[in-house]
Each structure stands twice: as C-alpha cells, then as structure tokens.
Enzyme design. Structure first.
Site, PDB file in Angstrom:
ATOM      1  N   CYS A  74     -10.860  -3.127  -4.094  1.00 17.00           N
ATOM      2  CA  CYS A  74      -9.838  -3.990  -4.686  1.00 17.00           C
ATOM      3  C   CYS A  74     -10.443  -5.251  -5.293  1.00 17.00           C
ATOM      4  CB  CYS A  74      -8.773  -4.334  -3.658  1.00 17.00           C
ATOM      5  SG  CYS A  74      -7.713  -2.927  -3.298  1.00 17.00           S
TER       6      CYS A  74
ATOM      7  N   CYS B 219      -4.342   0.945  -2.204  1.00 14.72           N
ATOM      8  CA  CYS B 219      -4.151  -0.330  -1.531  1.00 14.72           C
ATOM      9  C   CYS B 219      -3.019  -1.115  -2.203  1.00 14.72           C
ATOM     10  CB  CYS B 219      -5.424  -1.163  -1.607  1.00 14.72           C
ATOM     11  SG  CYS B 219      -6.813  -0.516  -0.664  1.00 14.72           S
TER      12      CYS B 219
ATOM     13  N   ASN C 153       0.841  -1.196   0.000  1.00 14.42           N
ATOM     14  CA  ASN C 153       0.000   0.000   0.000  1.00 14.42           C
ATOM     15  C   ASN C 153       0.881   1.252   0.000  1.00 14.42           C
ATOM     16  OD1 ASN C 153       0.672  -0.756   2.681  1.00 14.42           O
ATOM     17  ND2 ASN C 153      -1.064   0.332   3.554  1.00 14.42           N
ATOM     18  N   VAL C 154       0.380   2.293  -0.642  1.00 16.29           N
ATOM     19  CA  VAL C 154       1.105   3.551  -0.774  1.00 16.29           C
ATOM     20  C   VAL C 154       0.156   4.667  -0.355  1.00 16.29           C
ATOM     21  CG1 VAL C 154       2.354   5.104  -2.314  1.00 16.29           C
ATOM     22  CG2 VAL C 154       2.475   2.628  -2.686  1.00 16.29           C
ATOM     23  N   GLU C 155       0.399   5.186   0.837  1.00 12.21           N
ATOM     24  CA  GLU C 155      -0.472   6.244   1.361  1.00 12.21           C
ATOM     25  C   GLU C 155       0.007   7.617   0.902  1.00 12.21           C
ATOM     26  OE1 GLU C 155      -1.969   3.879   5.348  1.00 12.21           O
ATOM     27  OE2 GLU C 155      -0.654   5.616   5.596  1.00 12.21           O
TER      28      GLU C 155
ATOM     29  N   GLU D 196      -3.125  -4.038  -3.453  1.00 15.80           N
ATOM     30  CA  GLU D 196      -3.563  -4.743  -4.660  1.00 15.80           C
ATOM     31  C   GLU D 196      -3.491  -3.825  -5.881  1.00 15.80           C
ATOM     32  OE1 GLU D 196      -4.991  -4.528  -1.703  1.00 15.80           O
ATOM     33  OE2 GLU D 196      -6.345  -6.210  -1.307  1.00 15.80           O
TER      34      GLU D 196
ATOM     35  N   CYS E 162     -10.258  -5.372   0.147  1.00 17.86           N
ATOM     36  CA  CYS E 162     -11.413  -4.504   0.384  1.00 17.86           C
ATOM     37  C   CYS E 162     -12.321  -4.542  -0.846  1.00 17.86           C
ATOM     38  CB  CYS E 162     -10.952  -3.071   0.680  1.00 17.86           C
ATOM     39  SG  CYS E 162     -10.389  -2.130  -0.757  1.00 17.86           S
TER      40      CYS E 162
HETATM   41 ZN   LIG Z   1      -8.206  -2.276  -1.190  1.00 17.49          ZN
END
Ligand SMILES: [Zn+2]
Length: 147
Positions: free
Chosen positions: A102, A57, A46-48, A59, A99
């Site tokens: 995704c 996310c 994940n890359v915030e 994925e 989620c």
């Molecule tokens: Zn997700």
C-alpha cells in the site's frame, strides 16, 4: 502542511469506513481515509475474498473508490499529487501504518510528500518508503528507448 490537515476528522472517517469493510476470513477489519488535493475525503475498507490472494487492503479499496467517484482523476490528469494525507485504522480505531504494497500504491497518487498518519504522528511517505521506485525510473527507460 500537517498543521492544515485535520487528522482527527480523518481518523473518524477511517473508523467509519472500517465498519463497512469485508473481512470474514481474517476478522481484521481495516478502514482508510484520505484528503485529496481538492479537499475531498475518500474512504475505503479492506475487502477480502475466499481466494485469499484476491483480497485488497483498505488503502487500495479507497483509491479505487476515489477514481470511481471521479475525485482523484482530475488531480492525476493535472499531474498533481492526488492525495495529500491519509489515515488508516483497525477495528478499535488504533492507527495503522500501511503495509509495504500500500505504501507503493499510495506513492503513485501522493508522492513522497504524502502525509501518513502514524501512532507517533504524521510522517511523510518518503520516510516510510525511502528510495522508492517511481515514475521517474520508467521515464528514464523511455527516454533511452527513444534514442
Ligand atoms: Zn496494504
């Protein structure tokens, strides 16, 4: 099909990808790994972003990475499921199910038959996202427009 997938190796790859995630805001690092129809393994974390809604996310990061490396495009061009199995994990290596967003992203490249790792074992994406919206819905509209 799930017998042919080495989910133990996928979980290891997902955990490795998790260590390269960027999650300074939630501190919830996630990793994802998938096997492509060509047998390649693609990964992502994940890359915030400080503008929270711009984060992605693991994925999504994984799919983008797969395309940027050219590992998915050939299968997509051939009309085949580009991804056949996926595993996602948290910082402790515990398996996470994707989620909702995704699941839709994964459906685009893996279809209903995509095998998704879960704490109960592999499940099909079709079971996790029943009656999904998909390309067939748009194809029906395009066909009606052509009349
Ligand atoms: Zn997700």
């Amino acid at each position: 099909m799930s017998d042919a997938i080495d989910f133990d190796s996928l979980r290891i790859a997902a955990r490795s990808a998790m260590t390269r995630s960027y999650a300074p805001y939630s501190a919830f690092a996630v990793g994802a790994a998938a096997v492509t129809s060509n047998g390649d393994v693609i990964t992502g974390g994940n890359v915030e972003n400080v503008s929270y809604g711009l984060g992605v996310c693991a994925e999504v990061s994984m799919v983008c990475s797969g395309f940027s490396q050219g590992l998915l495009s050939a299968a997509v061009a051939a009309g085949e499921p580009a991804i056949i199995a996926v595993s996602v994990c948290d910082a402790d290596g515990a398996v996470l199910t994707p989620c909702g967003r995704c699941r839709q992203v994964l459906r685009e490249f893996g279809g209903d038959g995509l095998l998704v790792d879960s704490a109960q074992g592999p499940r099909t994406l079709g079971a996790l996202l029943p009656d999904a919206f998909g390309p067939d819905h748009l194809a029906a509209v395009r066909t009606e427009d052509a009349r």
